[in-house]
Structures are given as C-alpha cells and as structure tokens.
Scaffold this active site. Structure first.
Site, PDB file in Angstrom:
ATOM      1  N   ASP A 306      53.094  40.991  43.893  1.00  0.00           N
ATOM      2  CA  ASP A 306      52.645  42.008  42.957  1.00  0.00           C
ATOM      3  C   ASP A 306      53.691  43.059  42.604  1.00  0.00           C
ATOM      4  O   ASP A 306      53.589  43.706  41.563  1.00  0.00           O
ATOM      5  CB  ASP A 306      51.396  42.702  43.511  1.00  0.00           C
ATOM      6  N   TYR A 390      42.134  43.097  42.688  1.00  0.00           N
ATOM      7  CA  TYR A 390      42.344  43.941  43.870  1.00  0.00           C
ATOM      8  C   TYR A 390      42.789  45.346  43.485  1.00  0.00           C
ATOM      9  O   TYR A 390      43.477  45.549  42.480  1.00  0.00           O
ATOM     10  CB  TYR A 390      43.408  43.337  44.786  1.00  0.00           C
TER      11      TYR A 390
END
Length: 672
Positions: A306, A390
């Site tokens: 990420d 998330y």
C-alpha cells in the site's frame, strides 16, 4: 482547534503549494511530457545530511529542490526528475525501468473503463444483475506472478474486482456483495480492458451473497447506557508548535509529510539539561505488504503493497475534531498534487493531541503510609489512511519517561469473497456471514528509523536472556576469569549482549521467549556510570511470514523475511522493496542492499523494523472490523543517569490544588 500551513521556515518542511506548481511548470517548460501524462507525485527532494549539518552549524540554507515522478502514458515511459526551485531549472532527469505507484485518478478512471466494457457487463448480467450501474470496481495492484499469461506484463496494469451495491446511491455497502469469479485486467496507460477472466460464481443458483451490511449512524440501534466522557484542557495543551517544529515535555521534532509515506518525523531529540540530544534523524512507515493465504483462485493473488504501489499519503483522510481525536488538537494540512500537476490540499491530515494514559509511576510505603503517584500523559502524532476496504491508523506516541511507541490500528471492512451456501472455507478463511468468506491474510508494516543516538556514530547489539548450565561444567561467563563459579541453584541467567557487526548478522526475528530486543549505542558517549548511551527497540506482538520462501510474495516483499534489518545510511536507500515496487518481479531493496554484508560498527545506522499482523477472520469482524492494535517501543538505556520521569508533577500540582504529599489523587465518592 488550530489548522495551519505556514510558509517554509526550515529545509525539511514539505513543499508548499506554490513550490509544487512552480516545480511542475519548470519541468513542463523544459521537457516535453507529451499527451496523457500523469504527474504521479511532486515531493521535497530532501537535503543531504551534509547540507543539513552546514545549515545547523552555519545557517547555510540548502538548495530547495523537488522530485517529480511522471508516467508518460502515450510512450509507456516513467521519468524521475529533480527540479532546482532556486535556480528554476531541471537539474536531473532519468528514464526509470519500472512502474510508478498507481494514482487515485487512475483508480477512478479504471472503474469507469471496466463498467463500460461489454464483456464485463454481460458477465455481471449473467449473475442476475440487470442494472450494472449498481456495481463498483476496486482496482488492485497486479503484482507479478498472478497475471494471466495472455496479458503482457510490461504494460501498466490493474486488476479489477467487482462488488454490487444495493443501489447506485449506496457507498461501500457493496463490499457485502462480492461478484466472485469475475476478474478484469486493465491497461492503465491506454485505459482499456485487455482481459476479462470469468471463473463463474461459486453457486449458479445463488451467485451473490444475500446479506447486506449496516454500520452507519441511522442504520443501527445504539446502546443507551454510555455516559459522556469529555476531555477538558482549560489552559490549553502542553505543547509548543511553530510551523512544523514541535516541542512537548522535553521532546523536540519536526513534523513532515510525503505523498508516498504519509507522516514523516524528522530530527527527533530529547532535551536534557538544556541540550537537545539527537535520537532519530528521520522516521516513517516506508512499506507495507498484505499477502492473502487462501488457495482459492479468486483470492490467492491478493498482495497489496500500500505504500509503494498506492502512495498511502495520498489516501489519507481529513481528521475530524471529536471523532478521530479528543481534547485540544492541532492539525497540519498535507499539500500534495493531482495527476494533472495541480494542487491537492488535504486539510487536517495530521492530528496532534495529548492523552491521559494511566499511571506513569507509583510508590506506596507501608511503614510510613505515604504514597507518591504520577499520571502518565502521552503526546500523539497521527494520521489515518483509507486504503480500499481497509482503514489504517498510524499513531506515534511520545512519553514523559523519554520513551516512544509506534502503533498501527487496523480497522475498516474485511476483504471478502463469495462461497456457496453449503461451503465452509475454515482454515484458509472463515465465514463472516452467510456465503461470505474472509480469507486468512497477514499485514506487514516496515518502519525505517534513521538512528542518530547522541549524534552518532552508533553500533548495534542483540540483547536476550541466557541461561547458565548447572553443575561442574556450569561456568558463569559473567564472573572473573580466575574466580568463575558454578550455578548450584540453577536459577542463574544473564542478559547476553551480542554485537551485530554486519548486515547479515543484523537480520533477525523476534524471540519473546528469550526477551529479545535490539539496542543502538553510541560508543563515544557515556553516562555518569561509564556506560555508552543508547536506545533499545522492544518488539511487541508480531508474526512470521507464512508463505513459502520462493513465493512471489517473498520475492517482491523480501523485507518481511525478517523483523529487524540494519544498514549503514545511504541517501538512495529509502524503500525496503525498492523505489518502484509496482509490478516489480522482486529482489529489490533490503535483500539486494544487504548482500554486500556491509559493516555496522560505529556507523550512521538505519534500523528497519517489520511489524507483522496475523489476521484469521471471524464473524465479530463483520461488518466493521474493531481496531486491531499492534506496536513496538523505543526506550532509553543508559541515555540518562536516572529516571527522566522523576520531575513529572503530581496531578494536584498540575491542577493547582494544595494537597499534601499523602493522597495525591482526588476521588469523587458516590452519595449513599
């Protein structure tokens, strides 16, 4: 509440709006970017340590520079350029062999491209969905090995996963209805679908999980027995903020930001007897890896990085007074760029606040019936990133005993896939709701800590418990060579200190059964006891990478093989999976650098700590994952002559109450 972004007052301050605009315009004026080019990021090209030393010693300001990464989509090229803002010229430009991170604008356009594709539409309709506008498509990074053989890996790609919203106006409620089996690969340079792979739904008669999700205010019946809890600071906070300079309870630091890393802390030091003693030059989360362990064809490809693949700073959210933080807050904005090279200002990206955190220290004497109690307060510097399903909360805590803690909280919505009505994925996943599988997965966060204890150079030790053998051969290695004793009682053990002199020796895993930690020392600085000053890294909860050594995950995210790495500082060694990990086959970053097995004794040391989280899902994680909390700590060792928390006043002194030493806490008793 204060929210401000002041003009540049220090060489490490992030680029200001006018600097981002100027840097991009200078590059465009000197270099033909062509059509359909994307400005992936414009960030401060941070001054060298030598330049910062000259600034600190002589006040000589280093040249202000910007680093720009451009994707020339028409030519399928990536360039990295450095612009000298003072000279208003491009001073370096190179063509990069690799894919830069995916821009949020590409995410948006990728979803639109997929939803307009006829083959994808037919696949969705074949599952009984007539209105394909209800669908949402999440573009995942493609990694390297899990790309269909029919797709050219040299292209700039995204892997689209499809979900179905209850209506066009609903938001992320679509995550409860995955359209499993449908995979869409998109060429981001041309913004066109290159392959639709349809494995079919897990159940032809019931292709989409039926149960929805409700978690928003207005959709849930709240408990009604929770009384208000208000944080009141009538005299304001205890910190001092000037621009990006932060001081609190002897702590000194500068608060920075990059589009790739999000929050960055510079020049962390602690004031002792009027002198600010350096501890860390630069600290941030520099990479993530989130590999999934399910063998199912619809989940086994998942492995998001990420930070390097998405620019987690660009995915940060604007923080809200009273929701993300309580009490008196100070906010810093984050100034970034769009894909068009324009200004993207995220208000309140970084939150600063204080928290009461229980007892700092306490002593009660049963003979004199006296007691002393000190409350522990901590400073919190934080930001939150929403990465697809998330949400990640990054908290940097600073304490009054000169220790610090780095914490990550994982929350948001689990990534799910559909299973048949009678299917139980137990082991590789868990049922979260009817026909919803939450695959097993791990989260790894790598933190880069550019250490500088007492202005260096530093050395590194592993410290852990060591037993002493019993009996005639049970020599005590801590004793004098001529007066060694045995261990007759069998209880003897000691803290073994092993110097880690090279990069290979420093590659290490946690061992909580031995109390293992790592200590950075300055051999040339001593406290009054004649001990070298230092700080130790204490690991908290962690996990070992569960995949096979020759897997694509470990090839591409090699930094997760060990919890601790250490390297001598090199200006160009910033990211543990390499500068451009997107679609990279692997081997870059820490695994490549440490092959040289460089010296670590009395060096400018960089610690790389990998914090691992194992997530075996459960229905209690659905529809919203309660925050899962993981952290590690840094504590002073021989850095001081005594406890630096001795001078923290009792609560009555802070509140201005005249209360004698006995009973320094006030309790409100309930009326009978």
């Amino acid at each position: 509440m204060v929210s401000s972004t002041k003009t540049v007052s220090h060489p490490l301050d992030p680029l200001q709006p006018e600097e981002i605009e100027a840097a991009y315009n200078i590059l465009v004026a000197e270099y033909d970017l062509g059509e359909a080019s994307l400005c992936i990021k414009v960030e401060l090209d941070e001054p060298s340590k030598e330049a910062m030393q000259a600034y600190d010693d002589e006040g000589e300001s280093p040249t202000r520079r910007a680093r720009i990464v451009i994707r020339k989509s028409a030519d399928r090229e990536t360039i990295s350029a450095v612009v000298d803002l003072d000279a208003e010229s491009v001073v370096d430009l190179e063509h990069v062999d690799g894919q830069p991170s995916i821009a949020i604008e590409e995410f948006i356009e990728c979803e639109e491209t997929v939803k307009a594709h006829e083959e994808w539409q037919q696949a969705v309709k074949a599952r009984g969905v007539e209105n394909t506008d209800r669908a949402m498509v999440d573009p995942w990074s493609v990694g390297h090995e899990f790309i269909p053989e029919s797709v050219d890996r040299s292209k700039r790609l995204a892997h689209g996963l499809t979900f179905l919203r209850p209506s066009e106006d609903d938001g992320d409620e679509g995550y409860a209805h995955p359209i499993s089996g449908l995979h869409t690969f998109v060429d981001l340079d041309r913004m066109e679908v290159v392959e639709v792979v349809d494995y079919g739904p897990p159940d032809e008669d019931d292709p989409i999980p039926p149960k929805g999700m409700a978690y928003r205010e207005g959709d849930v019946d709240f408990r009604d027995d929770l009384a208000p809890y208000n944080v009141d600071q009538p005299d304001g906070p205890s910190w001092s903020v000037e621009g990006r300079k932060l001081e609190w309870q002897n702590w000194h630091m500068r608060v920075g930001w990059t589009q790739r890393e999000g929050l960055v802390l510079h020049e962390i030091g602690y004031e002792d007897d009027g002198e600010v003693r350096p501890i860390i030059d630069r600290a941030s989360c520099v990479e993530m890896s989130v590999p999934y362990g399910d063998q199912n064809i619809n989940d086994r490809f998942k492995n998001a990085m990420d930070v390097g693949e998405y620019n987690i700073g660009r995915l940060a959210k604007s923080l809200t007074n009273g929701c993300d933080c309580l009490g008196h807050m100070h906010y810093w904005d984050a100034v970034m760029n769009t894909a068009e090279g324009e200004i993207n200002r995220l208000e309140n990206a970084i939150c600063l606040h204080e928290e009461d955190n229980g007892t700092l220290w306490e002593r009660s004497d049963w003979r004199t019936q006296s007691d002393e109690v000190r409350r522990r307060r901590r400073l919190v510097v934080s930001f939150v990133a929403a990465v697809g399903n998330y949400d990640y909360i990054f908290n940097w805590y600073f304490y009054q005993d000169a220790s610090m803690e780095v914490e990550v909280r994982l929350t948001g919505i689990d990534s799910v896939s559909a299973v048949g009505p009678d299917e139980d994925p137990e082991g590789y996943g868990e049922l979260l709701a009817p026909q919803l599988n939450g695959p097993i997965h791990q989260h790894f966060f790598n933190f880069r800590l550019d250490m500088n204890v007492d202005d260096g150079p530093n050395s590194l030790y592993r410290v852990q418990n060591q037993q002493v053998p019993v009996g005639p051969g049970g020599l005590d290695p801590m004793g004098d060579a001529d007066e060694r004793t045995t261990n007759p009682g069998g209880q003897a053990f000691y803290a073994d200190r092993t110097k880690l002199s090279s990069e290979t020796q420093a590659k290490d895993l946690i061992d909580p059964l031995k109390g293992r930690y790592w200590q950075v020392v300055n051999p040339s600085a001593e406290n009054s006891l004649g001990k070298p000053t230092g700080y130790r890294l204490l690991p908290g909860g962690n996990v070992e990478a569960a995949m096979q050594p020759d897997s694509s995950v470990l090839e591409r995210s090699g930094f997760i093989k060990y919890h601790l790495w250490a390297t001598p500082y090199r200006e160009d060694e910033r990211f543990p999976a390499g500068t451009f990990p997107n679609q990279h086959p692997g081997g870059a970053g820490l695994p490549a650098w440490t092959e040289a097995d460089r010296n670590l004794e009395e060096e400018d040391l960089v610690l790389w700590y990998t914090l691992g989280v194992n997530h075996v899902t459960r229905p209690e994680d659905w529809p919203i994952l309660p925050a899962q909390v993981y952290s590690f700590k840094l504590q002073p060792v021989n850095f001081f002559d005594e406890s630096p928390a001795i001078d923290v006043p009792p609560q009555h002194a802070i509140d201005g109450q005249d209360v004698p030493g006995h009973g320094s806490c006030h309790v409100d008793a309930d009326d009978d």
